[in-house]
Design an enzyme around this catalytic site. Structure first.
Site, PDB file in Angstrom:
ATOM      1  CB  ALA A  45      -0.915   0.015   1.218  1.00  0.00           C
ATOM      2  N   GLY A  50       6.856   1.109   5.335  1.00  0.00           N
ATOM      3  CA  GLY A  50       7.728   0.161   4.629  1.00  0.00           C
ATOM      4  C   GLY A  50       7.684   0.347   3.126  1.00  0.00           C
ATOM      5  CB  CYS A  51       4.879   0.749   0.765  1.00  0.00           C
ATOM      6  SG  CYS A  51       4.090  -0.833   1.139  1.00  0.00           S
ATOM      7  CB  THR A  52       7.068   5.477   2.182  1.00  0.00           C
ATOM      8  OG1 THR A  52       5.649   5.648   2.055  1.00  0.00           O
ATOM      9  CG2 THR A  52       7.768   6.800   1.906  1.00  0.00           C
ATOM     10  CG  MET A  55       7.451   2.507  -3.674  1.00  0.00           C
ATOM     11  SD  MET A  55       7.638   1.570  -5.236  1.00  0.00           S
ATOM     12  CE  MET A  55       8.512   0.101  -4.697  1.00  0.00           C
TER      13      MET A  55
END
Length: 165
Positions: A45, A50-52, A55
Site C-alpha cells: 500500500a 515500509g512501502c515508502t 519506493m
C-alpha cells in the site's frame, strides 16, 4: 507463484505518472517488452512506512537502472489518482501501476489476503523480466531478510545479467 524461467503473464492496468488528474494512461506489459529489462516492484500500500521506504530506495537508485535501459514500475492495488499523489509526495522518478482490480497480484501469485486483517493487497515482491517477458529474478518478502538496499543490489545484478545475456 511465478519462478525464474517462467513467462510473465501479460496485463493491462492504469499507470500513474505523477500528475494528479492528467497523467493516468493505460499500461500493457506486452507493449513494454522488447525495450530492455523490466522491474516490477510490488508493494502492499502506498503511503505506508515500509512501502515508502522501498519506493524511495528505488528512487535513489534509479541512476543505476537507467544506465542499463531498465524500466522500473511500482505496482500496488491503490487507485491511480492516489498513486499520483504518492509519486508527487515522495518525488518518485518512475511510474506506478494500479492493480485496483487485484488481477495482477493473483496472476503473479503475490497475494497477501489479510493486510492488517482488513483487505487483500500485494505481498512485497520484486520481479525482473528480460525483453521477452521471461522472469530472470524473483524476490518475495518472507524469503529472506527484508533489506531494501540488498534487494536493490540483487535486482541491479539481475538486470545487468539480463542485459549482458
Amino acid at each position: 507463484m511465478l519462478s525464474v524461467g517462467d513467462s510473465a503473464p501479460d496485463f493491462s492496468v492504469p499507470i500513474a505518472g505523477g500528475e494528479v488528474y492528467n497523467d493516468i494512461d493505460s499500461f500493457t506489459l506486452g507493449e513494454a517488452l522488447g525495450d530492455g529489462p523490466i522491474v516490477l516492484a510490488f508493494i502492499p500500500a502506498a503511503f505506508t512506512s515500509g512501502c515508502t521506504t522501498e519506493m524511495c530506495t528505488f528512487r535513489d537508485s534509479m541512476h543505476r537502472f537507467e544506465g542499463l535501459d531498465a524500466q522500473v514500475y511500482g505496482v500496488s492495488v491503490d487507485l491511480a489518482p492516489a498513486l499520483n499523489i504518492f509519486i508527487q509526495q515522495e518525488n518518485l522518478n518512475f511510474p506506478m501501476l494500479s492493480d485496483w482490480r487485484h488481477e495482477v497480484i493473483h496472476d503473479y501469485g503475490v497475494v497477501l489476503p489479510d493486510f492488517y486483517g482488513l483487505i487483500e493487497v500485494a505481498k512485497r515482491s520484486i520481479f525482473v523480466l528480460d525483453s521477452t517477458g521471461t522472469v530472470t529474478y524473483r524476490w518475495v518478502e518472507g524469503e529472506g531478510k527484508t533489506d531494501f538496499g540488498a534487494a536493490i543490489d540483487a535486482v541491479y545484478d539481475a538486470v545487468a545479467e539480463t542485459v549482458s545475456a
